[in-house]
Design an enzyme around this catalytic site. Structure first.
Site, short mmCIF file in Angstrom:
data_model
loop_
_atom_site.label_atom_id
_atom_site.label_comp_id
_atom_site.label_asym_id
_atom_site.label_seq_id
_atom_site.Cartn_x
_atom_site.Cartn_y
_atom_site.Cartn_z
N TYR A 33 39.51 43.61 32.79
CA TYR A 33 40.80 43.12 31.63
C TYR A 33 40.95 41.65 32.16
CZ TYR A 33 44.18 43.15 35.53
OH TYR A 33 44.82 43.00 36.80
N LYS A 148 37.36 42.25 38.03
CA LYS A 148 38.72 42.74 37.55
C LYS A 148 39.24 43.76 36.73
CE LYS A 148 42.72 39.85 35.66
NZ LYS A 148 43.54 39.84 36.89
N GLU A 181 44.46 39.09 49.76
CA GLU A 181 45.17 38.35 48.52
C GLU A 181 46.21 39.30 48.13
OE1 GLU A 181 42.50 38.32 45.15
OE2 GLU A 181 41.64 40.80 45.76
N LEU A 206 39.45 38.80 44.32
CA LEU A 206 39.12 38.33 42.95
C LEU A 206 39.15 36.79 42.81
CD1 LEU A 206 39.27 39.47 40.05
CD2 LEU A 206 41.54 38.66 39.91
#
Length: 286
Positions: A33, A148, A181, A206
């Site tokens: 996505y 993702k 992250e 990511l």
């Protein structure tokens, strides 16, 4: 008025936006996505999001039904049909639906494409003025965090744990105490010399679109950027901590695990980065 969704080539009211029960996104989380910010009816950072969507699809072996021009056209049409001025477009592509539940890729299935818009105030964000609190949590995700993926249960649990402790965001930390992250953000550290320290891109994080833009803008302004891994202990000693994401853009962290970061107030570096990013993003919006 009901909002309009895009489902496999059709624009339909929200209450008619359905996909088959045997869609692999629903059964396996077999899909990817993107979330694209919209201000004044224009798409921010579109090129980076389109490129990342294409890359994620290629990495998991799903045919890309939305090459760059098609994605832009459909995003613009959805924004127009929903009269969206400020908010986001959500884009999801799964491998599609088969007539049985089997782990292996099915043959000759068409990817499922679902898109919708959401209204949200982006340009003015009180959190950019107040700063946010974050809580550290163990990183329990899979080893291809550069994709993702719609498989987000680890991030859901991390975010819930953070919010249960009164924090806005979760900062994920590996077994060695190294920060990866945020649950839905990238993390930048500002050291005592004003340098930005950021974890290098790899399969472990990511490749954030806002992160990439902010680092490029900082470099052009002569701000030193050091790419290396950093620890949770370093974050506790940082002059500033900064979160970047598609919809919150650039946010200052004022507290980590109940302890103040820096002065406990939003820092100057974060303010400048947010201003630079906003100017750039609006100037390049499509």
């Amino acid at each position: 008025m009901s909002s309009i969704f895009y489902i496999n080539g059709n624009l339909v009211p929200a209450e008619q936006a359905v996909v088959p029960a045997l869609d692999r996104g629903f059964l396996f989380g077999d899909g990817v996505y993107e979330v694209i910010a919209v201000i004044d009816g224009l798409l921010l950072e579109f090129e980076r999001h389109a490129a990342r969507l294409a890359r994620s699809l290629a990495e998991v072996g799903i045919r890309n039904p939305l090459p760059r021009d098609a994605l832009l056209e459909r995003c613009r049409e959805l924004v127009r049909r929903n009269g969206l001025r400020e908010g986001s477009v959500y884009v999801q592509v799964t491998r599609g639906a088969d007539n049985k539940r089997d782990f292996a890729f099915p043959a000759d299935v068409e990817p499922t494409v679902m898109m919708y818009t959401s209204e949200k105030s982006l340009r003015v964000n009180p959190l950019a003025e107040s700063g946010v609190r974050v809580a550290s949590v163990p990183d329990m995700r899979w080893q291809r965090r550069d994709i993702k993926s719609v498989s987000l249960i680890a991030q859901v649990l991390a975010k819930q744990a953070a919010q249960a402790s009164g924090a806005f965001e979760a900062m994920m930390v590996d077994a060695d105490g190294v920060v990866t992250e945020g649950a839905s953000s990238s993390v930048l550290l500002v050291d005592g010399q004003g340098r930005i320290v950021v974890r290098p891109l790899s399969r472990e994080i990511l490749p954030g679109c806002t992160r990439a833009a902010v680092l490029a803008l900082a470099g052009r302004r002569g701000v030193a950027v050091e790419e290396r891994k950093f620890t949770l202990d370093e974050c506790r000693q940082a002059s500033e901590l900064v979160l970047t994401s598609a919809l919150h853009f650039v946010l200052p962290v004022i507290e980590l695990d109940g302890r103040p970061v820096g002065t406990g107030r939003p820092g100057q570096v974060c303010r400048e980065l947010r201003q630079l990013y906003m100017e750039y993003a609006l100037a390049t919006a499509l």
